[in-house]
Design an enzyme around this catalytic site. Structure first.
Site, PDB file in Angstrom:
ATOM      1  CB  THR A   8      -0.931   0.050   1.231  1.00 55.43           C
ATOM      2  OG1 THR A   8      -1.755   1.204   1.128  1.00 55.43           O
ATOM      3  CG2 THR A   8      -0.161   0.113   2.533  1.00 55.43           C
ATOM      4  CG  ASP A  69      -9.575  -3.906  -3.586  1.00 52.01           C
ATOM      5  OD1 ASP A  69      -9.238  -2.713  -3.526  1.00 52.01           O
ATOM      6  OD2 ASP A  69     -10.350  -4.321  -4.470  1.00 52.01           O
ATOM      7  CG  ASP A 152     -15.540   6.423   7.190  1.00 55.08           C
ATOM      8  OD1 ASP A 152     -15.954   5.273   6.950  1.00 55.08           O
ATOM      9  OD2 ASP A 152     -14.371   6.657   7.547  1.00 55.08           O
ATOM     10  CE  LYS A 172     -13.468   3.524   9.188  1.00 57.97           C
ATOM     11  NZ  LYS A 172     -12.881   4.307   8.099  1.00 57.97           N
TER      12      LYS A 172
HETATM   13  P1  IMP Z   1      -9.223   0.736  -0.613  1.00 55.61           P
HETATM   14  O1  IMP Z   1      -9.271  -0.594  -1.298  1.00 55.61           O
HETATM   15  O2  IMP Z   1      -8.944   0.640   0.849  1.00 55.61           O
HETATM   16  O3  IMP Z   1      -8.356   1.735  -1.311  1.00 55.61           O
HETATM   17  O4  IMP Z   1     -10.711   1.341  -0.681  1.00 55.61           O
HETATM   18  C1  IMP Z   1     -11.370   1.598  -1.912  1.00 55.61           C
HETATM   19  C2  IMP Z   1     -12.426   2.659  -1.698  1.00 55.61           C
HETATM   20  O5  IMP Z   1     -13.445   2.169  -0.808  1.00 55.61           O
HETATM   21  C3  IMP Z   1     -11.939   3.958  -1.077  1.00 55.61           C
HETATM   22  O6  IMP Z   1     -11.471   4.852  -2.048  1.00 55.61           O
HETATM   23  C4  IMP Z   1     -13.182   4.488  -0.399  1.00 55.61           C
HETATM   24  O7  IMP Z   1     -14.028   5.117  -1.329  1.00 55.61           O
HETATM   25  C5  IMP Z   1     -13.875   3.209   0.053  1.00 55.61           C
HETATM   26  N1  IMP Z   1     -13.469   2.850   1.435  1.00 55.61           N
HETATM   27  C6  IMP Z   1     -12.549   1.933   1.807  1.00 55.61           C
HETATM   28  N2  IMP Z   1     -12.446   1.854   3.127  1.00 55.61           N
HETATM   29  C7  IMP Z   1     -13.322   2.759   3.621  1.00 55.61           C
HETATM   30  C8  IMP Z   1     -13.672   3.136   4.955  1.00 55.61           C
HETATM   31  O8  IMP Z   1     -13.138   2.656   5.959  1.00 55.61           O
HETATM   32  N3  IMP Z   1     -14.617   4.086   5.053  1.00 55.61           N
HETATM   33  C9  IMP Z   1     -15.217   4.664   3.990  1.00 55.61           C
HETATM   34  N4  IMP Z   1     -14.914   4.362   2.738  1.00 55.61           N
HETATM   35  C10 IMP Z   1     -13.984   3.397   2.541  1.00 55.61           C
END
Ligand code: IMP
Length: 195
Positions: A8, A69, A152, A172
């Site tokens: 990441t 992811d 969120d 959270k």
């Molecule tokens: P990632 O795979 O963690 O990068 O998440 C992909 C997308 O999901 C992010 O760009 C957010 O739009 C949404 N997302 C992931 N985790 C969260 C969270 O904990 N709260 C709110 N949105 C989230």
């Protein structure tokens, strides 16, 4: 201490996971391994994307590594935005536009159930493992709160009255999809270090 790469570029996630892995594994960043390019995420599922990222890093480095992811899966939208959560409204990570689109797509719908799901793909000693964390909740009709990120301000976890954006980070993380997936990963890695 045994080292492991977390695929990441998100410094916030790195810090969070390092704290949980303290004394078990030392986290290495992509940058420390010379990987500075964006890792492709072109699979159709969260599992596929997590595996794609972990395999990319493993092929480049031959080192133990993991990738995550996450997606928001909304019942009334057939699981959307899901794997497209980051790019729901636009090509980039435009959280405000994503939230507006989600509210518009849910207008008039009484079923507001949704869940966040995180999948972590681990490659350890050349073997692949998957861990999942999930939190169920509902999408409210307006944004509330300024903490956190992404969806969120619209997501109220089950058993709560506040959105994730109205909670302190520790609150959270204790119940979140990512917190739960990471807890499973850490437990697994702890058993591996004992053997
Ligand atoms: P990632 O795979 O963690 O990068 O998440 C992909 C997308 O999901 C992010 O760009 C957010 O739009 C949404 N997302 C992931 N985790 C969260 C969270 O904990 N709260 C709110 N949105 C989230």
């Amino acid at each position: 201490m045994r080292q492991i790469i977390f695929a990441t570029n998100n410094a916030h996630k790195l810090g969070e996971v390092q704290a949980l892995l303290d004394g078990v594994f030392a986290l290495k960043t992509l940058r420390e391994c010379g990987i500075t390019e964006d890792i492709p995420e072109t699979a159709a599922t969260l599992e596929g994307n997590a595996l794609q990222k972990a395999r990319y890093v493993y092929e480049r480095t031959g080192c133990d590594c993991f990738a995550d992811d996450t997606g928001l899966e909304v019942e009334a939208l057939g699981g959307e935005p899901g794997v497209r959560s980051a790019r729901y409204a636009t090509d980039g990570h435009n959280f405000a536009a994503n939230n507006r689109l989600l509210l518009r797509n849910l207008e008039g719908k009484s079923d507001r159930r949704a869940h966040f799901r995180t999948v972590i793909a681990l490659i350890l000693g050349g073997e692949e493992y998957l861990f999942e964390g999930r939190v169920d909740g509902t999408i409210i009709g307006h944004e509330a709160g300024a903490e956190g990120f992404g969806y969120d301000p619209l997501f109220v976890p089950e058993g709560e009255e506040r959105t994730f954006a109205e909670m302190a980070a520790e609150e959270k993380n204790a119940i979140s999809h990512r917190g739960r997936a990471v807890a499973k990963l850490v437990e697994f890695l702890q058993t591996k270090t004992k053997n």
